[in-house]
Scaffold this motif. Sequence first.
Motif, PDB file in Angstrom:
ATOM      1  N   SER A  41      36.556  60.740  54.891  1.00  0.00           N
ATOM      2  CA  SER A  41      36.510  59.558  55.749  1.00  0.00           C
ATOM      3  C   SER A  41      37.806  58.762  55.629  1.00  0.00           C
ATOM      4  O   SER A  41      38.556  58.875  54.649  1.00  0.00           O
ATOM      5  CB  SER A  41      35.325  58.670  55.373  1.00  0.00           C
ATOM      6  N   ALA A  42      38.044  57.906  56.643  1.00  0.00           N
ATOM      7  CA  ALA A  42      39.229  57.044  56.589  1.00  0.00           C
ATOM      8  C   ALA A  42      39.159  56.108  55.391  1.00  0.00           C
ATOM      9  O   ALA A  42      40.178  55.779  54.785  1.00  0.00           O
ATOM     10  CB  ALA A  42      39.337  56.243  57.887  1.00  0.00           C
ATOM     11  N   GLY A  43      37.949  55.671  55.021  1.00  0.00           N
ATOM     12  CA  GLY A  43      37.796  54.759  53.898  1.00  0.00           C
ATOM     13  C   GLY A  43      38.074  55.366  52.544  1.00  0.00           C
ATOM     14  O   GLY A  43      38.292  54.645  51.563  1.00  0.00           O
ATOM     15  N   SER A  44      38.083  56.706  52.463  1.00  0.00           N
ATOM     16  CA  SER A  44      38.367  57.355  51.189  1.00  0.00           C
ATOM     17  C   SER A  44      39.859  57.516  50.940  1.00  0.00           C
ATOM     18  O   SER A  44      40.283  57.878  49.839  1.00  0.00           O
ATOM     19  CB  SER A  44      37.705  58.735  51.136  1.00  0.00           C
ATOM     20  N   ALA A  45      40.668  57.251  51.969  1.00  0.00           N
ATOM     21  CA  ALA A  45      42.121  57.428  51.844  1.00  0.00           C
ATOM     22  C   ALA A  45      42.733  56.330  50.991  1.00  0.00           C
ATOM     23  O   ALA A  45      42.205  55.222  50.882  1.00  0.00           O
ATOM     24  CB  ALA A  45      42.768  57.434  53.230  1.00  0.00           C
ATOM     25  N   VAL A  46      43.876  56.639  50.400  1.00  0.00           N
ATOM     26  CA  VAL A  46      44.582  55.660  49.579  1.00  0.00           C
ATOM     27  C   VAL A  46      45.089  54.528  50.463  1.00  0.00           C
ATOM     28  O   VAL A  46      45.384  54.716  51.647  1.00  0.00           O
ATOM     29  CB  VAL A  46      45.745  56.332  48.835  1.00  0.00           C
ATOM     30  N   ALA A  47      45.164  53.348  49.890  1.00  0.00           N
ATOM     31  CA  ALA A  47      45.683  52.192  50.622  1.00  0.00           C
ATOM     32  C   ALA A  47      47.128  52.427  51.050  1.00  0.00           C
ATOM     33  O   ALA A  47      47.880  53.150  50.396  1.00  0.00           O
ATOM     34  CB  ALA A  47      45.592  50.943  49.747  1.00  0.00           C
ATOM     35  N   ALA A  48      47.489  51.807  52.138  1.00  0.00           N
ATOM     36  CA  ALA A  48      48.830  51.994  52.697  1.00  0.00           C
ATOM     37  C   ALA A  48      49.911  51.565  51.710  1.00  0.00           C
ATOM     38  O   ALA A  48      49.701  50.695  50.866  1.00  0.00           O
ATOM     39  CB  ALA A  48      48.952  51.186  53.990  1.00  0.00           C
ATOM     40  N   ASP A  49      51.057  52.216  51.823  1.00  0.00           N
ATOM     41  CA  ASP A  49      52.283  51.877  51.076  1.00  0.00           C
ATOM     42  C   ASP A  49      52.252  52.279  49.602  1.00  0.00           C
ATOM     43  O   ASP A  49      53.172  51.920  48.858  1.00  0.00           O
ATOM     44  CB  ASP A  49      52.598  50.374  51.169  1.00  0.00           C
ATOM     45  N   LEU A  50      51.229  52.996  49.169  1.00  0.00           N
ATOM     46  CA  LEU A  50      51.177  53.389  47.764  1.00  0.00           C
ATOM     47  C   LEU A  50      51.520  54.860  47.546  1.00  0.00           C
ATOM     48  O   LEU A  50      51.773  55.260  46.415  1.00  0.00           O
ATOM     49  CB  LEU A  50      49.786  53.106  47.185  1.00  0.00           C
ATOM     50  N   LEU A  51      51.537  55.650  48.600  1.00  0.00           N
ATOM     51  CA  LEU A  51      51.805  57.068  48.465  1.00  0.00           C
ATOM     52  C   LEU A  51      53.282  57.376  48.706  1.00  0.00           C
ATOM     53  O   LEU A  51      53.979  56.633  49.402  1.00  0.00           O
ATOM     54  CB  LEU A  51      50.958  57.856  49.462  1.00  0.00           C
ATOM     55  N   PRO A  52      53.772  58.486  48.177  1.00  0.00           N
ATOM     56  CA  PRO A  52      55.160  58.870  48.434  1.00  0.00           C
ATOM     57  C   PRO A  52      55.321  59.348  49.875  1.00  0.00           C
ATOM     58  O   PRO A  52      54.346  59.775  50.503  1.00  0.00           O
ATOM     59  CB  PRO A  52      55.395  60.010  47.439  1.00  0.00           C
ATOM     60  N   PRO A  53      56.537  59.294  50.408  1.00  0.00           N
ATOM     61  CA  PRO A  53      56.766  59.797  51.766  1.00  0.00           C
ATOM     62  C   PRO A  53      56.345  61.257  51.890  1.00  0.00           C
ATOM     63  O   PRO A  53      56.608  62.072  51.012  1.00  0.00           O
ATOM     64  CB  PRO A  53      58.282  59.635  51.942  1.00  0.00           C
ATOM     65  N   GLY A  54      55.657  61.569  52.970  1.00  0.00           N
ATOM     66  CA  GLY A  54      55.250  62.948  53.215  1.00  0.00           C
ATOM     67  C   GLY A  54      54.038  63.405  52.438  1.00  0.00           C
ATOM     68  O   GLY A  54      53.709  64.601  52.450  1.00  0.00           O
ATOM     69  N   ALA A  55      53.337  62.478  51.767  1.00  0.00           N
ATOM     70  CA  ALA A  55      52.153  62.880  51.001  1.00  0.00           C
ATOM     71  C   ALA A  55      51.077  63.423  51.935  1.00  0.00           C
ATOM     72  O   ALA A  55      50.840  62.858  53.008  1.00  0.00           O
ATOM     73  CB  ALA A  55      51.609  61.696  50.223  1.00  0.00           C
ATOM     74  N   PRO A  56      50.409  64.508  51.551  1.00  0.00           N
ATOM     75  CA  PRO A  56      49.359  65.063  52.405  1.00  0.00           C
ATOM     76  C   PRO A  56      48.095  64.217  52.326  1.00  0.00           C
ATOM     77  O   PRO A  56      47.923  63.434  51.388  1.00  0.00           O
ATOM     78  CB  PRO A  56      49.113  66.442  51.783  1.00  0.00           C
ATOM     79  N   PRO A  57      47.201  64.353  53.295  1.00  0.00           N
ATOM     80  CA  PRO A  57      45.891  63.700  53.184  1.00  0.00           C
ATOM     81  C   PRO A  57      45.143  64.227  51.969  1.00  0.00           C
ATOM     82  O   PRO A  57      45.397  65.350  51.509  1.00  0.00           O
ATOM     83  CB  PRO A  57      45.179  64.085  54.491  1.00  0.00           C
ATOM     84  N   LEU A  58      44.230  63.432  51.467  1.00  0.00           N
ATOM     85  CA  LEU A  58      43.412  63.909  50.356  1.00  0.00           C
ATOM     86  C   LEU A  58      42.595  65.128  50.789  1.00  0.00           C
ATOM     87  O   LEU A  58      42.080  65.171  51.907  1.00  0.00           O
ATOM     88  CB  LEU A  58      42.481  62.806  49.869  1.00  0.00           C
ATOM     89  N   ASP A  59      42.505  66.087  49.897  1.00  0.00           N
ATOM     90  CA  ASP A  59      41.740  67.315  50.143  1.00  0.00           C
ATOM     91  C   ASP A  59      40.410  67.189  49.413  1.00  0.00           C
ATOM     92  O   ASP A  59      40.331  67.450  48.210  1.00  0.00           O
ATOM     93  CB  ASP A  59      42.531  68.519  49.631  1.00  0.00           C
TER      94      ASP A  59
END
Length: 214
Positions: free
Chosen positions: A86-104
């Motif tokens: 779900s969209a709610g399970s994704a990490v909050a914006a601006d905390l991931l490195p550039p090009g990080a894949p969606p959570l699997d």
Amino acid sequence: MSDPHLTPNWSTSALLTIDVQRDFLSEAPYGVPGTTEVLPALARLTAAFRTARRPIVRLYRRDGQDADLVRRTLLAGGAAIVAPGSAGSAVAADLLPPGAPPLDPDLLLAGRPQPLGEHEVALFKPRWGAFYRTELDELLRGWGVDTVVVAGCNFPNCPRATLVEASERDYRVVLAEDAVSGLHDIGRAEVTGIGVGLRSVQDITASLTFQEVS
């Protein structure tokens, strides 16, 4: 922190970010007050560890059949919180490195670490503490880590449990006190009593920068 058994070793440190998922942000229906407010400090902390090329481990919750008992009635009533994919399970914006894949979700729910970038992985944790039924300890030992910095969502629950579990495993432990939601004075006193160092993001960042330069 002058005690030689407690002093952080920044050159062998790692950052653990706890439950910083969209469904837990302050404005979400089941969000945790104060979580959105600490995101800027947490983003600075994450960037500092990334620049210093020190490992970053993101620990995520998934609520469902394997949820804590205290949450199961809520979930059985239809509450959708950090559901896999779900969209709610994704990490909050601006905390991931550039090009990080969606959570699997399939990989994470199988208990395997998911690479998100250089020196950066995600892990699913089924309960409060980040070490319980996860590969976190094995990952950290494999990287030669002996110091962990904890930050993220809702100090009374998952960050505090993670601090205790890290201490039990003889890690030197630091809490980024301005990058964690829900922190209170009683909690500060309690974790200080088990050897946790309370440091600001500015202090941690300066220590990492000094280590990088030296």
